[in-house]
Motif scaffolding. Structure first.
Motif, PDB file in Angstrom:
ATOM      1  N   VAL A   8     -49.468  61.379 -14.314  1.00 45.08           N
ATOM      2  CA  VAL A   8     -49.875  61.158 -15.823  1.00 45.08           C
ATOM      3  C   VAL A   8     -48.953  62.348 -16.502  1.00 45.08           C
ATOM      4  N   GLY A   9     -48.556  61.777 -17.766  1.00 39.73           N
ATOM      5  CA  GLY A   9     -47.625  62.597 -18.498  1.00 39.73           C
ATOM      6  C   GLY A   9     -46.101  62.573 -18.159  1.00 39.73           C
ATOM      7  N   ARG A  10     -45.931  61.996 -16.918  1.00 35.66           N
ATOM      8  CA  ARG A  10     -44.458  62.001 -16.601  1.00 35.66           C
ATOM      9  C   ARG A  10     -43.748  60.603 -17.229  1.00 35.66           C
ATOM     10  N   ALA A  11     -42.513  60.515 -17.449  1.00 31.89           N
ATOM     11  CA  ALA A  11     -41.719  59.402 -17.685  1.00 31.89           C
ATOM     12  C   ALA A  11     -41.736  58.434 -16.806  1.00 31.89           C
ATOM     13  N   LYS A  12     -42.094  57.192 -16.977  1.00 31.89           N
ATOM     14  CA  LYS A  12     -42.256  56.333 -16.169  1.00 31.89           C
ATOM     15  C   LYS A  12     -41.010  55.772 -15.353  1.00 31.89           C
ATOM     16  N   ALA A  13     -39.813  55.559 -16.113  1.00 32.36           N
ATOM     17  CA  ALA A  13     -38.580  55.082 -15.687  1.00 32.36           C
ATOM     18  C   ALA A  13     -37.932  56.144 -14.433  1.00 32.36           C
ATOM     19  N   PRO A  14     -37.939  57.370 -14.573  1.00 33.16           N
ATOM     20  CA  PRO A  14     -37.384  57.992 -13.529  1.00 33.16           C
ATOM     21  C   PRO A  14     -38.468  58.305 -12.536  1.00 33.16           C
ATOM     22  N   PHE A  15     -39.539  58.301 -12.916  1.00 34.69           N
ATOM     23  CA  PHE A  15     -40.642  58.402 -11.637  1.00 34.69           C
ATOM     24  C   PHE A  15     -40.843  57.279 -10.961  1.00 34.69           C
ATOM     25  N   VAL A  16     -40.831  56.019 -11.350  1.00 29.67           N
ATOM     26  CA  VAL A  16     -40.714  55.082 -10.608  1.00 29.67           C
ATOM     27  C   VAL A  16     -39.168  54.709  -9.730  1.00 29.67           C
ATOM     28  N   ALA A  17     -38.271  55.140 -10.242  1.00 31.33           N
ATOM     29  CA  ALA A  17     -37.052  55.033  -9.766  1.00 31.33           C
ATOM     30  C   ALA A  17     -36.867  55.859  -8.796  1.00 31.33           C
ATOM     31  N   SER A  18     -37.558  57.062  -8.750  1.00 33.36           N
ATOM     32  CA  SER A  18     -37.338  58.008  -7.787  1.00 33.36           C
ATOM     33  C   SER A  18     -38.116  57.485  -6.539  1.00 33.36           C
ATOM     34  N   LEU A  19     -39.255  56.807  -6.528  1.00 35.71           N
ATOM     35  CA  LEU A  19     -40.225  56.343  -5.595  1.00 35.71           C
ATOM     36  C   LEU A  19     -39.228  55.224  -4.868  1.00 35.71           C
ATOM     37  N   ALA A  20     -38.430  54.635  -6.038  1.00 37.54           N
ATOM     38  CA  ALA A  20     -37.876  53.292  -5.247  1.00 37.54           C
ATOM     39  C   ALA A  20     -36.412  54.139  -4.368  1.00 37.54           C
ATOM     40  N   LYS A  21     -35.985  55.159  -5.003  1.00 38.78           N
ATOM     41  CA  LYS A  21     -34.703  55.756  -4.270  1.00 38.78           C
ATOM     42  C   LYS A  21     -35.421  56.214  -2.874  1.00 38.78           C
ATOM     43  N   ALA A  22     -36.495  56.797  -2.889  1.00 39.99           N
ATOM     44  CA  ALA A  22     -37.305  57.262  -1.468  1.00 39.99           C
ATOM     45  C   ALA A  22     -37.463  56.178  -0.483  1.00 39.99           C
ATOM     46  N   ALA A  23     -37.918  55.173  -1.213  1.00 35.04           N
ATOM     47  CA  ALA A  23     -38.157  53.885  -0.048  1.00 35.04           C
ATOM     48  C   ALA A  23     -36.647  53.259   0.298  1.00 35.04           C
ATOM     49  N   SER A  24     -35.880  53.347  -0.461  1.00 32.95           N
ATOM     50  CA  SER A  24     -34.282  52.877  -0.034  1.00 32.95           C
ATOM     51  C   SER A  24     -33.324  53.745  -0.394  1.00 32.95           C
ATOM     52  N   PRO A  25     -33.015  54.843   0.538  1.00 32.08           N
ATOM     53  CA  PRO A  25     -32.226  55.926   0.083  1.00 32.08           C
ATOM     54  C   PRO A  25     -30.724  55.335  -0.268  1.00 32.08           C
ATOM     55  N   GLU A  26     -30.435  54.217   0.576  1.00 35.60           N
ATOM     56  CA  GLU A  26     -29.028  53.737   0.586  1.00 35.60           C
ATOM     57  C   GLU A  26     -28.677  52.753  -0.877  1.00 35.60           C
ATOM     58  N   THR A  27     -29.911  52.578  -1.576  1.00 35.94           N
ATOM     59  CA  THR A  27     -29.571  51.816  -2.839  1.00 35.94           C
ATOM     60  C   THR A  27     -29.217  52.803  -4.034  1.00 35.94           C
ATOM     61  N   ARG A  28     -28.408  52.378  -4.897  1.00 37.47           N
ATOM     62  CA  ARG A  28     -28.067  53.180  -5.882  1.00 37.47           C
ATOM     63  C   ARG A  28     -28.810  52.686  -7.044  1.00 37.47           C
ATOM     64  N   VAL A  29     -29.664  54.021  -7.459  1.00 35.37           N
ATOM     65  CA  VAL A  29     -30.877  53.788  -8.120  1.00 35.37           C
ATOM     66  C   VAL A  29     -30.550  54.657  -9.427  1.00 35.37           C
ATOM     67  N   PHE A  30     -30.803  53.888 -10.731  1.00 35.45           N
ATOM     68  CA  PHE A  30     -30.610  54.300 -12.009  1.00 35.45           C
ATOM     69  C   PHE A  30     -31.891  54.135 -12.877  1.00 35.45           C
ATOM     70  N   ALA A  31     -32.035  55.168 -13.698  1.00 36.95           N
ATOM     71  CA  ALA A  31     -33.412  55.349 -14.859  1.00 36.95           C
ATOM     72  C   ALA A  31     -32.734  55.449 -16.043  1.00 36.95           C
ATOM     73  N   PHE A  32     -33.399  54.448 -16.959  1.00 36.62           N
ATOM     74  CA  PHE A  32     -33.073  54.630 -18.173  1.00 36.62           C
ATOM     75  C   PHE A  32     -34.476  54.960 -18.904  1.00 36.62           C
ATOM     76  N   GLU A  33     -34.612  56.049 -19.374  1.00 37.82           N
ATOM     77  CA  GLU A  33     -35.842  56.338 -20.157  1.00 37.82           C
ATOM     78  C   GLU A  33     -35.579  56.236 -21.731  1.00 37.82           C
ATOM     79  N   GLY A  34     -35.767  55.134 -22.116  1.00 34.79           N
ATOM     80  CA  GLY A  34     -35.546  54.679 -23.403  1.00 34.79           C
ATOM     81  C   GLY A  34     -35.863  53.429 -23.881  1.00 34.79           C
ATOM     82  N   PRO A  35     -36.036  52.970 -24.981  1.00 36.39           N
ATOM     83  CA  PRO A  35     -36.068  51.510 -25.405  1.00 36.39           C
ATOM     84  C   PRO A  35     -35.148  50.493 -24.785  1.00 36.39           C
ATOM     85  N   LEU A  36     -35.593  49.509 -24.546  1.00 35.23           N
ATOM     86  CA  LEU A  36     -34.645  48.512 -23.882  1.00 35.23           C
ATOM     87  C   LEU A  36     -33.402  48.089 -24.612  1.00 35.23           C
TER      88      LEU A  36
END
Lengths: 416, 225
Positions: free
Chosen positions: A95-123
């Motif tokens: 709670v209170g954390r930015a969604k994009a980097p948080f979800v991207a970090s979980l994804a990176k942990a699930a698949s370390p070999e995937t290049r994961v990027f987060a964009f915390e801003g309007p589409l």
């Protein structure tokens, strides 16, 4: 207000080594019966954009990562609220954390070999070259302005778009899958009066204190649903991604799938374009450009585009072509070059007033005629500063030259 | 290219059949304006839907100029990819130049109107359509202060949002109402916000000067025609 930037999620070497030790994804992901393509190869080549990291998008990002895709982009401007814990797969620590980097970090942990990027801003502020690098876009946003922006850009770039959504009170999970091949529909083709009305009602652009809003200022309505219905929508969207990636559906298919929980039933509807849709459906050709675009000349891009169309116009991402300078002495001096947005032109030595691009004398695109005699100059000499993408629009179609999303080695050693 | 000529029954010189803004569609254009319009539209790009819309909006802008009795003068028109125009609006314009003890009311303002294709499909921010080319230092709650938007001249805000498909004539009329303070947001707590808080506070303290003019945009004689 500073522009949001793209951030790559990385793991520290020790965590990475532990995570990758002995991991063989192909041992658990089967080749699908009847599929023309092998699962591992198909997923391993994919670059996927997930737009909206909320109740549906966070589930999509998690499961896509587990497929071992090549690259994953997560876009969301918002932060988790306490109510998010009801429908999102998160705990109170988020709670209170930015969604994009948080979800991207979980994804990176699930698949370390995937290049994961987060964009915390309007589409709407996502650079074109980043979107252009995606093979498929998965939309899971409640914000209609963001939805219109993404469907417009995906239609122009020819990026297949899969949208997952829910209607909680009706126990309905829905997925729309669009080919964006230039002949089919976009999301706006399906809009009725209620959607257009909601688009107007949701849009708020406060100018309080001269802080210009990003343009997504549309107030997203919070998802009123149940976590498992959101998970159904996410998984239906992923199943559609699987069908498209493995060649189990026609590439030009445009369909809607609606799961009705009250009946435990799934309906499938073919989607068709609407002739009076306000979104242009003409598809451009994307051309990846590995070198620095600022060092390319217009002539070089034209040769690569393979056309001799004299009516071509040129536009550079985050730049305006500026013909005239505005200052207080009313001598609107000619400039005739690209300027990065927000460029500082200094002060006029005669009237001692800040010089600005004349709003009538600057435009987003410039014709080849205006560049006569300068076609062989690198774009940098025409004023370009690190443009991420360049559009050439002509009578025979549009070409987009774009910088790559992935450059250099990742922390997992997967090259660009 | 779309046919943008007026109804032959109301060709140049003929009296408009309707009154006020209702006459806009049939407003006659001089031969000079007509050829100007045709030349601008010939450079138009985009989808057929957008080019047709550009033709209608550009023609209405020139028609509004005709009906305005000199209040509006279109100085430049470009329809290449979007409608862009420089218009001179004869209206009281409050400016606060550096060193002046209080705002000075000028007689006119040059605006750059921008009407992008995106307005067909989505609402836009209120600051997206109008920039002020001249004079500088316009001092109004709904006009950004000088330098507030980096790299851009002062912007006029027409509201919390520009509704999808808003016609250009409404942009012009809204601009006139803003400069004359016939329509103004002085309340900093208003949900739509104000662009220049200092100006909002000043005009709150000098509310007796609001509006700067009660003249309607169209001359009254037009209504009696």
């Amino acid at each position: 207000m500073s522009r949001p930037s793209l951030q790559e999620i990385r793991l520290d070497p020790a965590s990475l080594a532990r995570a990758l030790a002995g991991l063989d994804r192909s041992s658990r992901i089967p080749d699908v019966l009847g599929a023309p393509r092998a699962s591992g190869d198909a997923f391993h080549r994919l670059t996927v954009g997930v737009f909206g990291a909320g109740s549906i998008g966070s589930g999509i990002a998690d499961r896509i990562a587990r497929l071992g895709v090549r690259a994953l982009l997560v876009v969301d401007p918002a932060r988790f609220k306490l109510e998010s814990t009801i429908t999102h797969p998160i705990g109170p620590e988020a709670v209170g954390r930015a969604k994009a980097p948080f979800v991207a970090s979980l994804a990176k942990a699930a698949s370390p070999e995937t290049r994961v990027f987060a964009f915390e801003g309007p589409l709407q502020q996502l650079p074109t070259h980043v979107l252009a690098a995606c093979d498929v876009a998965l939309l899971a946003s409640d914000n209609l302005l963001a939805e219109v922006d993404l469907t417009t850009r995906c239609a122009e770039l020819g990026i297949p778009l899969i949208q997952g959504s829910v209607y909680g009170a009706g126990l309905v999970a829905q997925v729309r899958s669009l080919a964006n091949d230039g002949a089919g529909p976009c999301l706006c083709c399906g809009y009725g009066p209620a959607e257009w009305q909601a688009l107007e009602a949701d849009a708020r652009f406060s100018c309080q204190g001269e802080e210009r809003e990003a343009g997504d200022a549309g107030a997203a309505r919070p998802t009123a649903s149940m976590a498992h219905l959101c998970a159904v929508a996410a998984d239906l969207a992923l199943m559609e991604l699987t069908r498209r990636s493995l060649g189990l559906s026609r590439p030009d298919a445009n369909e809607e799938f609606a799961y009705r929980g009250a009946l435990q039933s799934l309906t499938r509807t073919r989607l068709t374009p609407r002739p009076d849709c306000p979104v242009p459906h003409a598809r451009s050709t994307r051309v990846g450009w590995e070198r620095d675009l600022a060092q390319a000349s217009v002539a070089e891009l034209l040769r690569r585009a393979g056309g001799g169309d004299p009516d071509v116009t040129l536009s550079l991402e985050n730049h305006v072509w500026t013909d005239l300078i505005l200052c207080a002495c009313d001598r609107h001096r000619k400039l005739a070059r690209f300027l990065p947005e927000d460029a500082d032109l200094g002060v006029c030595q005669e009237c001692n007033v800040t010089r600005l691009p004349h709003p009538f004398g600057c435009r987003s695109e410039v014709s080849l005629r205006a560049l006569a005699g300068r076609l062989d100059q690198p774009l940098a000499e025409l004023g370009a500063v690190a443009p991420g993408s360049v559009f050439l629009r002509g009578n025979d179609g549009t070409r987009l030259f774009h910088a790559p999303l992935i450059t250099g080695e990742s922390d997992a050693g997967r090259p660009a | 290219m779309p046919d943008v000529r007026p109804d032959p029954a109301h060709a140049a010189g003929a009296k408009p059949a309707r009154r006020g803004l209702a006459a806009l569609r049939d407003a006659p254009l001089t031969a000079e304006r007509e050829s100007w319009l045709v030349a601008a539209l010939a450079r138009g790009r985009g989808t057929p839907t957008w080019r047709a819309r550009l033709a209608c909006e550009a023609r209405e802008l020139l028609g509004l100029e005709h009906l305005s009795g000199g209040r509006l003068v279109v100085l430049a028109l470009d329809c290449a990819s979007e409608l862009r125009a420089i218009v001179r609006l004869h209206a009281p314009v409050p400016c606060w130049p550096p060193g002046a003890p209080e705002p000075v009311i000028g007689p006119e303002v040059d605006l750059v109107l921008r009407y992008p294709e995106a307005i067909l499909r989505q609402p836009l921010a209120g600051t997206e359509l109008v920039r002020i080319a001249r004079p500088r230092d316009v001092f109004l709650p709904n006009v950004s202060s000088q330098g507030a938007f980096p790299g851009e001249p002062q912007a006029l805000c027409l509201g919390a949002r520009i509704p999808r498909g808003l016609p250009v004539r409404e942009v012009v009329l809204g601009s006139y109402a803003a400069f004359t303070l016939q329509a103004v947001t002085l309340d900093e707590a208003d949900a739509a916000g104000v662009l220049n808080r200092e100006a909002a506070a000043w005009w709150q303290q000098h509310i007796e000067r609001v509006p700067l003019s009660r003249e309607p945009f169209l001359p009254r004689t037009e209504d009696r025609a």
